[in-house]
Design a protein around this motif. Sequence first.
Motif, PDB file in Angstrom:
ATOM      1  N   GLU A 101       0.910  -1.187   0.013  1.00 18.97           N
ATOM      2  CA  GLU A 101       0.025  -0.018   0.203  1.00 18.97           C
ATOM      3  C   GLU A 101       0.981   1.146   0.206  1.00 18.97           C
ATOM      4  OE1 GLU A 101      -3.477  -0.100   2.326  1.00 18.97           O
ATOM      5  OE2 GLU A 101      -2.773  -1.900   3.395  1.00 18.97           O
ATOM      6  N   ASP A 102       0.367   2.286  -0.580  1.00 16.17           N
ATOM      7  CA  ASP A 102       1.342   3.532  -0.731  1.00 16.17           C
ATOM      8  C   ASP A 102       1.261   4.281   0.549  1.00 16.17           C
ATOM      9  OD1 ASP A 102       1.118   3.313  -3.298  1.00 16.17           O
ATOM     10  OD2 ASP A 102      -0.557   4.660  -3.912  1.00 16.17           O
ATOM     11  N   GLU A 103       0.502   3.849   1.424  1.00 19.69           N
ATOM     12  CA  GLU A 103       0.727   4.328   3.037  1.00 19.69           C
ATOM     13  C   GLU A 103       1.577   3.778   3.840  1.00 19.69           C
ATOM     14  OE1 GLU A 103      -2.838   5.820   0.929  1.00 19.69           O
ATOM     15  OE2 GLU A 103      -2.056   3.603   1.598  1.00 19.69           O
ATOM     16  N   TYR A 104       2.069   2.541   3.337  1.00 22.72           N
ATOM     17  CA  TYR A 104       2.706   1.752   4.389  1.00 22.72           C
ATOM     18  C   TYR A 104       4.093   2.730   5.003  1.00 22.72           C
ATOM     19  CZ  TYR A 104       5.599  -2.358   5.933  1.00 22.72           C
ATOM     20  OH  TYR A 104       6.178  -3.085   6.897  1.00 22.72           O
ATOM     21  N   VAL A 105       4.682   3.222   4.219  1.00 24.10           N
ATOM     22  CA  VAL A 105       5.792   4.185   4.851  1.00 24.10           C
ATOM     23  C   VAL A 105       5.236   4.980   6.000  1.00 24.10           C
ATOM     24  CG1 VAL A 105       7.898   6.005   4.497  1.00 24.10           C
ATOM     25  CG2 VAL A 105       7.482   3.942   2.955  1.00 24.10           C
ATOM     26  N   GLN A 106       4.124   5.708   5.845  1.00 23.31           N
ATOM     27  CA  GLN A 106       3.515   6.802   6.575  1.00 23.31           C
ATOM     28  C   GLN A 106       3.186   6.040   7.902  1.00 23.31           C
ATOM     29  OE1 GLN A 106       0.601   8.998   4.920  1.00 23.31           O
ATOM     30  NE2 GLN A 106       0.005  10.117   6.818  1.00 23.31           N
ATOM     31  N   ALA A 107       2.741   4.622   7.587  1.00 25.64           N
ATOM     32  CA  ALA A 107       2.372   3.866   8.803  1.00 25.64           C
ATOM     33  C   ALA A 107       3.605   3.330   9.619  1.00 25.64           C
ATOM     34  CB  ALA A 107       1.299   2.671   8.396  1.00 25.64           C
ATOM     35  N   LEU A 108       4.631   3.094   8.915  1.00 28.33           N
ATOM     36  CA  LEU A 108       5.895   2.919   9.674  1.00 28.33           C
ATOM     37  C   LEU A 108       6.344   4.040  10.488  1.00 28.33           C
ATOM     38  CD1 LEU A 108       7.953   0.909   7.040  1.00 28.33           C
ATOM     39  CD2 LEU A 108       6.767  -0.040   9.066  1.00 28.33           C
ATOM     40  N   LEU A 109       5.871   5.198  10.113  1.00 29.36           N
ATOM     41  CA  LEU A 109       6.375   6.588  10.770  1.00 29.36           C
ATOM     42  C   LEU A 109       5.572   6.740  12.042  1.00 29.36           C
ATOM     43  CD1 LEU A 109       7.757   8.951   7.938  1.00 29.36           C
ATOM     44  CD2 LEU A 109       9.082   7.621   9.696  1.00 29.36           C
ATOM     45  N   SER A 110       4.513   6.437  11.958  1.00 32.53           N
ATOM     46  CA  SER A 110       3.369   6.577  12.748  1.00 32.53           C
ATOM     47  C   SER A 110       3.677   5.668  13.911  1.00 32.53           C
ATOM     48  CB  SER A 110       1.949   6.358  12.346  1.00 32.53           C
ATOM     49  OG  SER A 110       1.700   7.422  11.306  1.00 32.53           O
ATOM     50  N   LEU A 111       4.026   4.375  13.639  1.00 32.31           N
ATOM     51  CA  LEU A 111       4.586   3.390  14.635  1.00 32.31           C
ATOM     52  C   LEU A 111       5.609   4.093  15.425  1.00 32.31           C
ATOM     53  CD1 LEU A 111       3.426   0.025  12.645  1.00 32.31           C
ATOM     54  CD2 LEU A 111       2.500   0.751  14.761  1.00 32.31           C
ATOM     55  N   ALA A 112       6.689   4.403  14.433  1.00 35.77           N
ATOM     56  CA  ALA A 112       7.848   4.724  15.024  1.00 35.77           C
ATOM     57  C   ALA A 112       7.653   5.872  16.254  1.00 35.77           C
ATOM     58  CB  ALA A 112       8.822   5.025  14.162  1.00 35.77           C
ATOM     59  N   ASP A 113       6.733   6.755  15.835  1.00 36.96           N
ATOM     60  CA  ASP A 113       6.285   7.871  16.914  1.00 36.96           C
ATOM     61  C   ASP A 113       5.736   7.248  18.130  1.00 36.96           C
ATOM     62  OD1 ASP A 113       7.434   9.848  15.302  1.00 36.96           O
ATOM     63  OD2 ASP A 113       5.121  10.242  14.384  1.00 36.96           O
ATOM     64  N   VAL A 128      11.741   2.885  11.477  1.00 42.52           N
ATOM     65  CA  VAL A 128      12.555   4.210  10.571  1.00 42.52           C
ATOM     66  C   VAL A 128      13.421   3.350   9.786  1.00 42.52           C
ATOM     67  CG1 VAL A 128      13.700   6.126  10.678  1.00 42.52           C
ATOM     68  CG2 VAL A 128      11.671   5.786  12.323  1.00 42.52           C
ATOM     69  N   LYS A 129      14.059   2.393  10.239  1.00 51.01           N
ATOM     70  CA  LYS A 129      15.113   1.779   9.181  1.00 51.01           C
ATOM     71  C   LYS A 129      14.393   0.930   8.135  1.00 51.01           C
ATOM     72  CE  LYS A 129      19.305   1.198  12.073  1.00 51.01           C
ATOM     73  NZ  LYS A 129      20.208   0.073  12.713  1.00 51.01           N
ATOM     74  N   GLU A 130      13.101   0.429   8.567  1.00 52.79           N
ATOM     75  CA  GLU A 130      12.399  -0.275   7.457  1.00 52.79           C
ATOM     76  C   GLU A 130      11.966   0.531   6.446  1.00 52.79           C
ATOM     77  OE1 GLU A 130       8.565  -3.375   7.031  1.00 52.79           O
ATOM     78  OE2 GLU A 130       9.293  -2.789   9.165  1.00 52.79           O
ATOM     79  N   ALA A 131      11.435   1.878   7.047  1.00 53.51           N
ATOM     80  CA  ALA A 131      11.024   2.888   5.957  1.00 53.51           C
ATOM     81  C   ALA A 131      12.123   3.112   5.130  1.00 53.51           C
ATOM     82  CB  ALA A 131      10.354   4.106   6.718  1.00 53.51           C
ATOM     83  N   LEU A 132      13.401   3.424   5.777  1.00 55.19           N
ATOM     84  CA  LEU A 132      14.367   4.007   5.043  1.00 55.19           C
ATOM     85  C   LEU A 132      14.987   3.062   3.843  1.00 55.19           C
ATOM     86  CD1 LEU A 132      16.956   5.920   7.521  1.00 55.19           C
ATOM     87  CD2 LEU A 132      16.196   6.741   5.461  1.00 55.19           C
ATOM     88  N   ALA A 133      14.798   1.582   4.132  1.00 57.29           N
ATOM     89  CA  ALA A 133      15.180   0.561   3.155  1.00 57.29           C
ATOM     90  C   ALA A 133      14.005   0.640   2.183  1.00 57.29           C
ATOM     91  CB  ALA A 133      15.020  -0.620   3.797  1.00 57.29           C
ATOM     92  N   GLU A 138      14.862   9.595   0.989  1.00 54.52           N
ATOM     93  CA  GLU A 138      13.623  10.515   1.251  1.00 54.52           C
ATOM     94  C   GLU A 138      14.018  11.417   2.368  1.00 54.52           C
ATOM     95  OE1 GLU A 138      10.633  12.925   2.095  1.00 54.52           O
ATOM     96  OE2 GLU A 138      10.727  11.630   0.260  1.00 54.52           O
ATOM     97  N   PRO A 139      14.374  12.793   2.445  1.00 58.96           N
ATOM     98  CA  PRO A 139      14.645  13.594   3.219  1.00 58.96           C
ATOM     99  C   PRO A 139      13.850  13.593   4.816  1.00 58.96           C
ATOM    100  CG  PRO A 139      14.636  14.882   1.557  1.00 58.96           C
ATOM    101  CD  PRO A 139      13.852  13.436   1.141  1.00 58.96           C
ATOM    102  N   VAL A 140      12.620  13.275   4.838  1.00 53.14           N
ATOM    103  CA  VAL A 140      11.716  13.030   5.904  1.00 53.14           C
ATOM    104  C   VAL A 140      12.307  11.954   6.665  1.00 53.14           C
ATOM    105  CG1 VAL A 140       9.515  12.839   6.713  1.00 53.14           C
ATOM    106  CG2 VAL A 140       9.948  14.398   5.089  1.00 53.14           C
ATOM    107  N   LEU A 141      12.548  10.647   5.959  1.00 60.06           N
ATOM    108  CA  LEU A 141      13.010   9.625   6.714  1.00 60.06           C
ATOM    109  C   LEU A 141      14.207   9.764   7.299  1.00 60.06           C
ATOM    110  CD1 LEU A 141      11.469   6.860   4.247  1.00 60.06           C
ATOM    111  CD2 LEU A 141      10.538   7.792   6.237  1.00 60.06           C
ATOM    112  N   ARG A 142      15.203  10.392   6.412  1.00 59.57           N
ATOM    113  CA  ARG A 142      16.561  10.402   6.977  1.00 59.57           C
ATOM    114  C   ARG A 142      16.550  11.252   8.483  1.00 59.57           C
ATOM    115  NH1 ARG A 142      18.647  12.585   1.653  1.00 59.57           N
ATOM    116  NH2 ARG A 142      20.714  12.964   2.708  1.00 59.57           N
ATOM    117  N   PHE A 143      15.795  12.431   8.074  1.00 57.53           N
ATOM    118  CA  PHE A 143      15.644  13.323   9.373  1.00 57.53           C
ATOM    119  C   PHE A 143      14.892  12.683  10.339  1.00 57.53           C
ATOM    120  CE2 PHE A 143      12.857  16.408  11.793  1.00 57.53           C
ATOM    121  CZ  PHE A 143      13.916  17.188  12.201  1.00 57.53           C
ATOM    122  N   ALA A 144      14.057  11.766  10.297  1.00 59.14           N
ATOM    123  CA  ALA A 144      13.196  10.908  11.241  1.00 59.14           C
ATOM    124  C   ALA A 144      14.222  10.039  12.131  1.00 59.14           C
ATOM    125  CB  ALA A 144      11.972  10.186  10.949  1.00 59.14           C
ATOM    126  N   TYR A 145      15.103   9.393  11.377  1.00 56.01           N
ATOM    127  CA  TYR A 145      16.164   8.541  11.611  1.00 56.01           C
ATOM    128  C   TYR A 145      17.308   9.318  12.786  1.00 56.01           C
ATOM    129  CZ  TYR A 145      19.634   4.768  11.884  1.00 56.01           C
ATOM    130  OH  TYR A 145      20.741   3.769  12.403  1.00 56.01           O
TER     131      TYR A 145
END
Length: 426
Positions: A101-113, A128-133, A138-145
């Motif tokens: 699903e397109d929202e999978y990365v966003q869901a991973l970030l929500s879970l990380a939060d 976050v590492k899973e999202a980065l892989a 993606e700058p937002v993911l690198r920033f989150a990490y």
Amino acid sequence: MGQLENLMQAAREGNLEDLRLQVEQIISMFQQGTEEPENLYDLAGMMMDYGYVQLADTLYEELLQLMPEEGQLKIDRAETLLEMGEEDEALLLLTSITPDEDEYVQALLSLADYYQMSGMSEAAVMKVKEALALMPEEPVLRFAYAELLLDGGKYVEAASLYSELNDEGVNDIGGIRIVSRLAETYSAGAAYEEAIPYYEQLLKDLSAPDDLFGAAFAYFQADQPKRSTQLMEQLLELDPDYFSAYMLAGQSFARLGDDEKAYELFVRGITRDEYDKELRLAAGKSALKLGKTDEAEEHLSEALALDPEYIDALIALASLYNEQEKDEELLSLLAETDEAQMDLPMLTAFKAYALERVEQFDDAYVSYSEAYVGMKDDPIFLDRYAHFLLEEGKRSEAIEIVKQLVAIEHHDEWDAFLELSNDEEV
């Protein structure tokens, strides 16, 4: 929506009953097919913006009944559920979003939060590492990490990621400036010299109080107190109620050798925050350096009044009383704080000195003996202890103390004493 203006007015006025009735009416219209899903979705977002989480959740729940597989709705409703403390249901929604699903990365970030806020840092990093892989550039993911690394105290790795973003021209993410994070990260990792240029960059744009304080602290730690004092005076002019600035400003002036200015700032800080025991201790020590013993006694006594077990203030005040031979005050102070100072041999030594001066020799002997356990490497204490033992006729004990003393440092008087003692034994 014809009712939008009425809804917004009820939301602004905090008229919850009217707001609830209008939302129920709109949901009824939606169920009848006379209201569009997009309008319900926009309304739910507006309810969240105004803080009406329960009403937003009701709207998201209604939309999910129509579109149960919509990933964005799952994420939005999970947010409202987390706000309401319904964590299990929220996690079920987030984990139901699949990798295709397109929202999978966003869901991973929500879970990380969620994991980060719950104190499960390792689980947050894994998400976050899973999202980065999946989206490594993606700058937002690198920033989150980087944020997780910073929070976990991994300052070198965090600074490296922030620097990459900064070099790529990323100025801010989510309203957070990258240079601000770089300054904070280097400072948190005690790399103050590296932090300073980023603080200066921040100050060129806007002299915000927190940035001024952070920059001043970095300069102070980098042993550049003059610049620190300049920034602190600027900060206090901007915000006289920035309480922690008074301590740093005073310390900076003290390092410059301007003890009068340091004392002035500590006292000014006390007038702003009368419950700050550390400022009172600093003021007391500063007053002592200036020879203002009455003021020092007042500041230190007030620090102890705020916290009777404030060890640093207790030692400073006891030391002052001992130097002034205010034995009554010293013994009274130590009696009042006996439990707090029981493991501090220095205070027991002060007690011994005071008891000796007021000629309570038996009690003084007990206190000397107790203090000796922790003061056997202190030549000043050993010297006084040896003299006391000799005055009390305890020559053999005195000889043992003197032997320890001369082993620590050369002392003509005691060398001669030991030589004489050896001759007498012969």
